[in-house]
Design a protein around this motif. Structure first.
Motif, PDB file in Angstrom:
ATOM      1  N   CYS A  60     -32.254 -34.611  16.757  1.00 22.82           N
ATOM      2  CA  CYS A  60     -33.671 -34.217  16.806  1.00 22.82           C
ATOM      3  C   CYS A  60     -34.153 -33.644  18.136  1.00 22.82           C
ATOM      4  CB  CYS A  60     -34.536 -35.429  16.466  1.00 22.82           C
ATOM      5  SG  CYS A  60     -34.209 -36.137  14.844  1.00 22.82           S
ATOM      6  N   PRO A  61     -33.534 -33.972  19.295  1.00 23.99           N
ATOM      7  CA  PRO A  61     -34.101 -33.530  20.570  1.00 23.99           C
ATOM      8  C   PRO A  61     -34.430 -32.045  20.674  1.00 23.99           C
ATOM      9  CG  PRO A  61     -32.405 -35.160  20.980  1.00 23.99           C
ATOM     10  CD  PRO A  61     -32.370 -34.867  19.500  1.00 23.99           C
ATOM     11  N   LEU A  76     -30.736 -32.356   4.384  1.00 19.01           N
ATOM     12  CA  LEU A  76     -30.818 -32.364   5.836  1.00 19.01           C
ATOM     13  C   LEU A  76     -32.167 -32.933   6.252  1.00 19.01           C
ATOM     14  CD1 LEU A  76     -29.478 -28.755   6.624  1.00 19.01           C
ATOM     15  CD2 LEU A  76     -28.161 -30.868   6.372  1.00 19.01           C
ATOM     16  N   GLU A  77     -32.201 -33.670   7.363  1.00 18.89           N
ATOM     17  CA  GLU A  77     -33.478 -34.209   7.841  1.00 18.89           C
ATOM     18  C   GLU A  77     -33.569 -34.083   9.340  1.00 18.89           C
ATOM     19  OE1 GLU A  77     -34.385 -37.247   9.553  1.00 18.89           O
ATOM     20  OE2 GLU A  77     -32.326 -37.864   9.974  1.00 18.89           O
ATOM     21  N   ASN A  78     -34.815 -34.003   9.828  1.00 17.00           N
ATOM     22  CA  ASN A  78     -35.066 -33.849  11.250  1.00 17.00           C
ATOM     23  C   ASN A  78     -36.501 -34.280  11.529  1.00 17.00           C
ATOM     24  OD1 ASN A  78     -35.198 -32.251  14.036  1.00 17.00           O
ATOM     25  ND2 ASN A  78     -33.067 -32.246  13.345  1.00 17.00           N
ATOM     26  N   VAL A  79     -36.940 -34.112  12.764  1.00 15.03           N
ATOM     27  CA  VAL A  79     -38.299 -34.513  13.138  1.00 15.03           C
ATOM     28  C   VAL A  79     -39.327 -33.503  12.629  1.00 15.03           C
ATOM     29  CG1 VAL A  79     -37.653 -35.844  15.171  1.00 15.03           C
ATOM     30  CG2 VAL A  79     -37.987 -33.369  15.363  1.00 15.03           C
ATOM     31  N   LYS A 131     -35.597 -25.731  -0.053  1.00 14.69           N
ATOM     32  CA  LYS A 131     -36.980 -25.813   0.407  1.00 14.69           C
ATOM     33  C   LYS A 131     -37.147 -26.986   1.361  1.00 14.69           C
ATOM     34  CE  LYS A 131     -38.191 -27.897  -4.077  1.00 14.69           C
ATOM     35  NZ  LYS A 131     -39.062 -27.739  -5.265  1.00 14.69           N
ATOM     36  N   TRP A 132     -38.134 -26.844   2.251  1.00 10.86           N
ATOM     37  CA  TRP A 132     -38.480 -27.876   3.221  1.00 10.86           C
ATOM     38  C   TRP A 132     -39.694 -28.656   2.727  1.00 10.86           C
ATOM     39  CZ3 TRP A 132     -35.601 -28.696   7.584  1.00 10.86           C
ATOM     40  CH2 TRP A 132     -34.784 -27.655   8.034  1.00 10.86           C
ATOM     41  N   ALA A 141     -39.066 -34.018   8.586  1.00 14.46           N
ATOM     42  CA  ALA A 141     -38.834 -32.728   7.945  1.00 14.46           C
ATOM     43  C   ALA A 141     -37.552 -32.844   7.135  1.00 14.46           C
ATOM     44  CB  ALA A 141     -38.700 -31.627   8.995  1.00 14.46           C
ATOM     45  N   VAL A 142     -37.655 -32.637   5.838  1.00 12.97           N
ATOM     46  CA  VAL A 142     -36.510 -32.813   4.938  1.00 12.97           C
ATOM     47  C   VAL A 142     -36.236 -31.503   4.212  1.00 12.97           C
ATOM     48  CG1 VAL A 142     -35.576 -34.117   2.985  1.00 12.97           C
ATOM     49  CG2 VAL A 142     -37.101 -35.244   4.630  1.00 12.97           C
ATOM     50  N   LEU A 143     -34.980 -31.113   4.179  1.00 10.60           N
ATOM     51  CA  LEU A 143     -34.558 -29.935   3.431  1.00 10.60           C
ATOM     52  C   LEU A 143     -33.626 -30.363   2.312  1.00 10.60           C
ATOM     53  CD1 LEU A 143     -33.478 -26.437   4.549  1.00 10.60           C
ATOM     54  CD2 LEU A 143     -31.842 -27.791   3.239  1.00 10.60           C
TER      55      LEU A 143
END
Length: 374
Positions: A99-100, A135-138, A165-166, A183-185
């Motif tokens: 995430c950084p 996929l997931e992120n901040v 889609k996000w 944030a998930v894709l």
């Protein structure tokens, strides 16, 4: 997005990255399926740049899931061909990308950050060709400044034959006593994409577990006489846990702004405790790693390997298991033609069935193994 392969080659650094590649065992063990397929498989990548915590995270998975095939390697230099030949085609490739590069707490260098591993993950998607990708992120990744970056990811996936889609998901909507926006894709093959729907919130505001309720018993476990007082003070959704990184110091609950939010809940965010508060302890108190794990939605019996800083990072950088499970069930429903998979859900803290926000009847998902991003 042809520049992915070029940037992948130039992005290799001596830092070690953890790749956890797991195969879900046949039906009747880790995965239950009512579809013609005997089982679903999952390749799970959990990238870290946390030094020795990489090996500790692998040890954590081996301790809790001894049947899983856990591999520690650098995904930027991993040759996927032997893996692809051994495991055939996975049903799902799931990854919690570092995430950084996109975090509001950092410099938000995006593709210019050496820790950006989206190119490496996309290369593995190209090699493995899973039926679905998660996929997931901040939340920062969904900012306008990264719009072109997100579009390049979607374009790359489209080139591999996926529709994607996000979406922004909040952990508190799925029984986690923490806001934690992510944030998930989700990407699926074209024929399955139209059957996918995002999981609906499973807890209304009045039903969501609160921090004080979830941690009350742990706070009282050593005889602390203020446990009920503290639990009453902490009748709120907790702030988002900060996992830290290689460039961050020891375990604490984030920058000064985050610590102020924790202080309002009677928590000293400047560090972590080794054990729950003992009799005579005054407010504010510090949380233990185990208490943080409960706030992240881990089951109480999940064991973490490593020293305090390492286990703190494993917990704080995780994709909350209840959220991953909810999305994973929807993906499985799309892959196995079972329709919308959301129904009553297990409270991660009590193990009991809870009523979701919408009470409409739905069929259960055949994919019940949660994806845990360490």
């Amino acid at each position: 997005m042809a520049d992915h392969r070029l940037r992948l080659g130039s992005a290799v650094h001596p830092h070690r990255t953890l790749a956890q590649l797991q195969r879900v065992l046949p039906r009747g063990r880790h995965c239950q399926s009512s579809s013609p397929e005997p089982y679903l498989t999952c390749c799970h990548l959990s990238p870290h740049l946390g030094g020795t915590s990489d090996g500790d995270a692998c040890s954590t998975l081996r301790t809790n899931r001894p049947r899983w095939n856990v591999i520690q390697t650098d995904i930027r230099t991993l040759d996927p061909a032997p893996c692809a030949a051994q495991w055939h085609r996975p049903s799902l490739l799931a990854a919690g990308v570092p995430c950084p590069p996109f975090s509001l707490a950092g410099k938000q260098l995006g593709a210019g950050d050496e820790r950006d591993l989206f190119p490496a993950v996309l290369s593995l998607v190209s090699a493995f060709r899973p039926r679905a990708v998660l996929l997931e992120n901040v939340r920062g990744l969904l900012q306008k400044k990264f719009a072109s970056y997100r579009e390049r990811i979607l374009h790359a996936l489209a080139g591999f034959g996926y529709a994607a889609k996000w979406k922004l998901l909040y952990a508190s909507d799925f029984g986690v006593p923490q806001l934690r926006p992510r944030a998930v894709l989700v990407a699926l093959e074209q024929d399955a994409f139209h059957r996918f729907s995002w999981p609906e919130p499973q807890f209304d505001t009045g039903y969501s577990p609160l921090m004080g309720d979830v941690l009350r018993d742990s706070m009282a476990s050593q005889g602390w006489e203020l446990a009920d007082v503290w639990a009453g003070l902490a009748q709120r959704i907790a702030p988002t846990l900060c996992g830290g990184s290689r460039k961050h110091g020891g375990p604490d609950l984030g920058p000064s702004r985050a610590r102020k939010a924790w202080a309002e809940l009677g928590v000293d965010g400047s560090g972590l405790a080794d054990s729950p508060p003992a009799p005579g302890t005054l407010l504010p108190i510090r949380l233990t790693v185990g208490q943080m794990a409960l706030l992240q939605g881990f089951p109480p019996d999940w064991k973490f390997e490593g020293r305090k800083t390492s286990t703190y990072r494993q917990v704080g950088n995780a994709f909350p298991p209840p959220v991953a499970r909810a999305v994973g069930r929807q993906i499985a429903a799309a892959l196995t033609h079972t329709g919308n998979a959301v129904g009553t859900c297990d409270n991660p803290h009590t193990g009991k069935k809870e009523m979701p926000a919408s009470e409409s009847s739905r069929r259960p998902s055949p994919f019940t193994t949660p994806t845990v991003s360490m």
